[in-house]
Scaffold this motif. Sequence first.
Motif, short mmCIF file in Angstrom:
data_model
loop_
_atom_site.label_atom_id
_atom_site.label_comp_id
_atom_site.label_asym_id
_atom_site.label_seq_id
_atom_site.Cartn_x
_atom_site.Cartn_y
_atom_site.Cartn_z
N TRP A 58 0.76 -1.24 0.00
CA TRP A 58 0.00 0.00 0.00
C TRP A 58 0.80 1.30 0.00
CZ3 TRP A 58 -4.32 -0.74 -2.05
CH2 TRP A 58 -4.96 -1.98 -1.90
N PRO A 59 2.00 1.38 0.57
CA PRO A 59 2.73 2.66 0.44
C PRO A 59 2.95 3.09 -1.00
CG PRO A 59 3.69 1.32 2.17
CD PRO A 59 2.68 0.46 1.50
N PRO A 82 -3.51 -4.81 -12.39
CA PRO A 82 -2.98 -6.18 -12.35
C PRO A 82 -1.87 -6.35 -11.32
CG PRO A 82 -2.27 -5.04 -14.34
CD PRO A 82 -3.32 -4.19 -13.70
N LEU A 83 -1.13 -5.29 -11.02
CA LEU A 83 -0.07 -5.40 -10.02
C LEU A 83 -0.66 -5.61 -8.62
CD1 LEU A 83 2.38 -2.61 -11.24
CD2 LEU A 83 2.61 -5.09 -11.50
N VAL A 84 -1.76 -4.91 -8.33
CA VAL A 84 -2.42 -5.08 -7.04
C VAL A 84 -3.05 -6.47 -6.94
CG1 VAL A 84 -4.29 -4.26 -5.56
CG2 VAL A 84 -2.81 -2.61 -6.73
N HIS A 118 -1.53 -7.53 -0.83
CA HIS A 118 -1.19 -7.08 0.52
C HIS A 118 0.31 -6.92 0.71
CE1 HIS A 118 -5.37 -7.60 1.57
NE2 HIS A 118 -5.33 -8.87 1.19
N ARG A 119 1.05 -7.99 0.48
CA ARG A 119 2.51 -7.94 0.59
C ARG A 119 3.13 -8.36 -0.73
NH1 ARG A 119 5.21 -7.24 5.37
NH2 ARG A 119 3.93 -7.13 7.26
N SER A 157 5.69 -3.18 -13.58
CA SER A 157 6.05 -2.23 -12.53
C SER A 157 7.08 -1.22 -13.04
CB SER A 157 6.62 -2.97 -11.31
OG SER A 157 5.67 -3.86 -10.77
N ILE A 158 8.07 -1.71 -13.77
CA ILE A 158 9.11 -0.81 -14.30
C ILE A 158 8.53 0.14 -15.34
CG2 ILE A 158 11.25 -0.72 -15.63
CD1 ILE A 158 12.06 -3.33 -14.25
#
Length: 230
Positions: A15-16, A53-55, A60-61, A73-74
Amino acid sequence: MQQHPSRSTPSEHRWPSVVALVIALALYAALPNAFLGPLRFVVVVFGLALLVPLVIANPHRLTRLTPFTKWTSIILAGGLVVANQVTLVFLLVALAVGRADDAHGLLLSALQVWVANVIGFTLLYWELDRGGPVMRTMAARADLPPADFRFPQDEDDDAVTEVAARSSAVRDWMPRFVDYFYSALSNSMAFSATDAMPLSPRFKLLMALQAFGGFLILALVIARSVNILG
């Protein structure tokens, strides 16, 4: 990816980074229409489309790493950085051709771009250094790619006891999102590395680009705005 048995550091929370990215996208959506027009919503849609899709993969972790999640992500972090450099050019062009006569709007836009710039580079450093957040906590240290940043904790193991207790060697410490955020924030304000030292050529170039963008915003855009106010 399963955590190596020799590692004691817990995996990072998702979440950060999500909160930071949403803040950056909200800043783009709130930019005055004169600078990016409808293009700013392209940035927002692009960011949200890659974030979903990343979430789903790591809700959570950050424990799962695949080629898809790694490159998505990149691309997301790099796309935000590129979009911010384009926005900065629009701001400078607006100043050069004399269309930026709204000092209050210009100051607000400069602040929005500056904050989004810090977040974008934070995400990019966080995704690239030592293989990314999943690798840093799940893989054995011997299997990690060479570090791009050297943090103070990486060399504090021979300090006094209470300082050494937080070092990488003693505590199996690894940098997390807040560490990259602080490094990106301080680089944008001091125009040089003040916390983590860049080790690789790519991070030296990225930090130079970030510092130069921060200098343009603070020294040129804000200076012009104060001149208009005066």
